[in-house]
Design an enzyme around this catalytic site. Sequence first.
Site, PDB file in Angstrom:
ATOM      1  N   MET A 187     -12.308   4.002   0.106  1.00 40.89           N
ATOM      2  CA  MET A 187     -12.926   4.147   1.427  1.00 40.89           C
ATOM      3  C   MET A 187     -13.584   5.514   1.429  1.00 40.89           C
ATOM      4  O   MET A 187     -13.150   6.448   2.114  1.00 40.89           O
ATOM      5  CB  MET A 187     -11.856   4.008   2.520  1.00 40.89           C
ATOM      6  CG  MET A 187     -11.340   2.585   2.668  1.00 40.89           C
ATOM      7  SD  MET A 187      -9.729   2.488   3.462  1.00 40.89           S
ATOM      8  CE  MET A 187      -8.683   2.748   2.036  1.00 40.89           C
ATOM      9  N   PHE A 221      -6.450   3.809   8.631  1.00 36.49           N
ATOM     10  CA  PHE A 221      -5.047   4.110   8.907  1.00 36.49           C
ATOM     11  C   PHE A 221      -4.155   2.896   8.670  1.00 36.49           C
ATOM     12  O   PHE A 221      -4.583   1.764   8.910  1.00 36.49           O
ATOM     13  CB  PHE A 221      -4.876   4.564  10.367  1.00 36.49           C
ATOM     14  CG  PHE A 221      -5.682   5.786  10.690  1.00 36.49           C
ATOM     15  CD1 PHE A 221      -5.178   7.059  10.433  1.00 36.49           C
ATOM     16  CD2 PHE A 221      -6.963   5.671  11.213  1.00 36.49           C
ATOM     17  CE1 PHE A 221      -5.942   8.194  10.698  1.00 36.49           C
ATOM     18  CE2 PHE A 221      -7.732   6.795  11.485  1.00 36.49           C
ATOM     19  CZ  PHE A 221      -7.216   8.068  11.223  1.00 36.49           C
ATOM     20  N   GLY A 222      -2.943   3.153   8.239  1.00 37.36           N
ATOM     21  CA  GLY A 222      -1.952   2.089   8.126  1.00 37.36           C
ATOM     22  C   GLY A 222      -1.336   1.834   9.490  1.00 37.36           C
ATOM     23  O   GLY A 222      -1.557   2.595  10.438  1.00 37.36           O
ATOM     24  N   HIS A 228      -1.254  -1.240  -4.295  1.00 31.14           N
ATOM     25  CA  HIS A 228      -2.503  -0.999  -3.566  1.00 31.14           C
ATOM     26  C   HIS A 228      -2.613   0.497  -3.258  1.00 31.14           C
ATOM     27  O   HIS A 228      -1.709   1.093  -2.665  1.00 31.14           O
ATOM     28  CB  HIS A 228      -2.510  -1.813  -2.273  1.00 31.14           C
ATOM     29  CG  HIS A 228      -3.806  -1.787  -1.526  1.00 31.14           C
ATOM     30  ND1 HIS A 228      -4.888  -2.561  -1.879  1.00 31.14           N
ATOM     31  CD2 HIS A 228      -4.200  -1.077  -0.437  1.00 31.14           C
ATOM     32  CE1 HIS A 228      -5.891  -2.348  -1.040  1.00 31.14           C
ATOM     33  NE2 HIS A 228      -5.493  -1.434  -0.153  1.00 31.14           N
ATOM     34  N   ASP A 255      -6.455  -7.200   4.002  1.00 33.90           N
ATOM     35  CA  ASP A 255      -5.890  -5.853   4.039  1.00 33.90           C
ATOM     36  C   ASP A 255      -5.838  -5.325   5.464  1.00 33.90           C
ATOM     37  O   ASP A 255      -6.875  -5.141   6.096  1.00 33.90           O
ATOM     38  CB  ASP A 255      -6.775  -4.944   3.164  1.00 33.90           C
ATOM     39  CG  ASP A 255      -6.241  -3.532   3.067  1.00 33.90           C
ATOM     40  OD1 ASP A 255      -5.122  -3.278   3.531  1.00 33.90           O
ATOM     41  OD2 ASP A 255      -6.966  -2.683   2.493  1.00 33.90           O
ATOM     42  N   GLY A 256      -4.623  -5.051   5.939  1.00 32.84           N
ATOM     43  CA  GLY A 256      -4.447  -4.427   7.244  1.00 32.84           C
ATOM     44  C   GLY A 256      -3.752  -5.327   8.243  1.00 32.84           C
ATOM     45  O   GLY A 256      -4.206  -6.433   8.521  1.00 32.84           O
ATOM     46  N   GLY A 257      -2.619  -4.852   8.740  1.00 30.79           N
ATOM     47  CA  GLY A 257      -1.914  -5.559   9.798  1.00 30.79           C
ATOM     48  C   GLY A 257      -1.150  -6.797   9.370  1.00 30.79           C
ATOM     49  O   GLY A 257      -0.726  -7.595  10.213  1.00 30.79           O
ATOM     50  N   SER A 313       0.843  -1.200   0.000  1.00 30.91           N
ATOM     51  CA  SER A 313       0.000   0.000   0.000  1.00 30.91           C
ATOM     52  C   SER A 313       0.873   1.243   0.000  1.00 30.91           C
ATOM     53  O   SER A 313       1.649   1.470   0.942  1.00 30.91           O
ATOM     54  CB  SER A 313      -0.891   0.014   1.241  1.00 30.91           C
ATOM     55  OG  SER A 313      -1.492   1.288   1.353  1.00 30.91           O
ATOM     56  N   MET A 332     -10.976  -6.815   5.599  1.00 36.11           N
ATOM     57  CA  MET A 332     -10.104  -5.939   6.370  1.00 36.11           C
ATOM     58  C   MET A 332      -9.637  -6.663   7.648  1.00 36.11           C
ATOM     59  O   MET A 332     -10.449  -7.221   8.387  1.00 36.11           O
ATOM     60  CB  MET A 332     -10.852  -4.651   6.778  1.00 36.11           C
ATOM     61  CG  MET A 332     -11.328  -3.780   5.621  1.00 36.11           C
ATOM     62  SD  MET A 332     -10.021  -3.233   4.497  1.00 36.11           S
ATOM     63  CE  MET A 332      -8.941  -2.314   5.608  1.00 36.11           C
ATOM     64  N   HIS A 360      -8.470   0.800  -3.629  1.00 33.66           N
ATOM     65  CA  HIS A 360      -9.392   0.503  -2.528  1.00 33.66           C
ATOM     66  C   HIS A 360     -10.064   1.807  -2.098  1.00 33.66           C
ATOM     67  O   HIS A 360      -9.417   2.661  -1.491  1.00 33.66           O
ATOM     68  CB  HIS A 360      -8.569  -0.130  -1.388  1.00 33.66           C
ATOM     69  CG  HIS A 360      -9.332  -0.379  -0.132  1.00 33.66           C
ATOM     70  ND1 HIS A 360      -8.709  -0.599   1.079  1.00 33.66           N
ATOM     71  CD2 HIS A 360     -10.671  -0.451   0.127  1.00 33.66           C
ATOM     72  CE1 HIS A 360      -9.619  -0.806   2.018  1.00 33.66           C
ATOM     73  NE2 HIS A 360     -10.814  -0.703   1.461  1.00 33.66           N
ATOM     74  N   ASP A 388      -4.886   3.318  -1.440  1.00 31.15           N
ATOM     75  CA  ASP A 388      -5.928   3.544  -0.441  1.00 31.15           C
ATOM     76  C   ASP A 388      -6.497   4.945  -0.581  1.00 31.15           C
ATOM     77  O   ASP A 388      -5.843   5.928  -0.240  1.00 31.15           O
ATOM     78  CB  ASP A 388      -5.352   3.345   0.965  1.00 31.15           C
ATOM     79  CG  ASP A 388      -5.152   1.881   1.295  1.00 31.15           C
ATOM     80  OD1 ASP A 388      -6.115   1.103   1.135  1.00 31.15           O
ATOM     81  OD2 ASP A 388      -4.037   1.509   1.712  1.00 31.15           O
ATOM     82  N   MET A 403      -9.149   7.628   0.626  1.00 35.84           N
ATOM     83  CA  MET A 403      -9.990   7.929   1.807  1.00 35.84           C
ATOM     84  C   MET A 403     -10.539   9.347   1.691  1.00 35.84           C
ATOM     85  O   MET A 403      -9.842  10.246   1.220  1.00 35.84           O
ATOM     86  CB  MET A 403      -9.144   7.814   3.076  1.00 35.84           C
ATOM     87  CG  MET A 403      -8.429   6.483   3.220  1.00 35.84           C
ATOM     88  SD  MET A 403      -7.655   6.345   4.833  1.00 35.84           S
ATOM     89  CE  MET A 403      -6.698   4.842   4.619  1.00 35.84           C
TER      90      MET A 403
HETATM   91  C1  DX5 Z   1      -6.372   0.699   5.914  1.00 32.91           C
HETATM   92  C2  DX5 Z   1      -5.888   0.441   4.500  1.00 32.91           C
HETATM   93  C3  DX5 Z   1      -4.793  -0.573   4.413  1.00 32.91           C
HETATM   94  C4  DX5 Z   1      -3.613  -0.296   5.268  1.00 32.91           C
HETATM   95  C5  DX5 Z   1      -2.521  -1.291   5.116  1.00 32.91           C
HETATM   96  O1  DX5 Z   1      -7.438   1.584   5.863  1.00 32.91           O
HETATM   97  O2  DX5 Z   1      -6.937   0.014   3.678  1.00 32.91           O
HETATM   98  O3  DX5 Z   1      -4.457  -0.787   3.065  1.00 32.91           O
HETATM   99  O4  DX5 Z   1      -3.124   0.968   5.040  1.00 32.91           O
HETATM  100  O5  DX5 Z   1      -1.452  -0.875   5.904  1.00 32.91           O
HETATM  101  P1  DX5 Z   1      -0.761  -1.820   6.983  1.00 32.91           P
HETATM  102  O6  DX5 Z   1      -0.266  -3.006   6.246  1.00 32.91           O
HETATM  103  O7  DX5 Z   1       0.329  -0.962   7.540  1.00 32.91           O
HETATM  104  O8  DX5 Z   1      -1.817  -2.190   7.989  1.00 32.91           O
HETATM  105 ZN    ZN Z   2      -6.498  -0.833   1.603  1.00 30.80          ZN
END
Ligand code: DX5
Ligand code: ZN
Length: 216
Positions: free
Chosen positions: A69, A144-145, A34, A176-178, A9, A138, A67, A36, A38
């Site tokens: 959001m 947030f990342g 990827h 996606d995420g973490g 991302s 998710m 993606h 993101d 927002m």
């Molecule tokens: C969260 C995003 C993710 C996220 C991934 O809203 O959709 O794509 O940023 O980042 P990490 O891998 O750091 O969780």
């Molecule tokens: Zn994402």
Amino acid sequence: MTKVLIAPSILSGDFAMLGESVACVEKWGADYVHVDVMDGTFVPNLTFGMPAVKAVRSYSKLPFDVHLMIMNPEKYVAQFVTSGADIVTFHPDSSSDIHGALDTIKSMGAKCGLALNPDKSLDLILPYIHKIDMVVLMGVYAGFGGQSYIAETDQKIMALKQIITERNLDIKIEVDGGINCDNASRVVACGADVLVAGNAVFGASDPAAAVQRIKG
Ligand code: DX5
Ligand code: ZN
């Protein structure tokens, strides 16, 4: 068994050099870029829109996995495809015209998908299951990342994998995420086809090695 695809991302990249971040994703051996998007309303954070996607598109030949959001994605999906998105996903709870948005994306030759936050049921995507190419599960609440993976996501991946297998559908599961080097292989074993990784790649001292380690 086909190897899992990695989608770093660029949210975790350097915004002052976004094109360079996009170029690095390909150089590091990843599979998708990827992106993101927002809007500060659907999620409490703002990132970038169509002009930014268009501006950095030429920095990589990899598919752009966008993606959304944002509220009312049906208003913007066509412009994201025109700007260079190859895959467009959005959250069903953000849209009042889910079928319309999916149809628009498909009619323009891009792939479409739906994304679910951790508290959203798989039931939300079932009415669209014959239309979509990807489901984004998710592992954190969108916005947030750098957040930690919510362990219960494992069961959701397995449940979705079972639905896809039983119905013989051609749908990729993106998580996606973490995601990091430690949990990636377990998430793949649950059924993930694509892993998004922000901090685990961009924050690594050797991002190319991190991509390979996440690939397993
Ligand atoms: C969260 C995003 C993710 C996220 C991934 O809203 O959709 O794509 O940023 O980042 P990490 O891998 O750091 O969780
Ligand atoms: Zn994402």
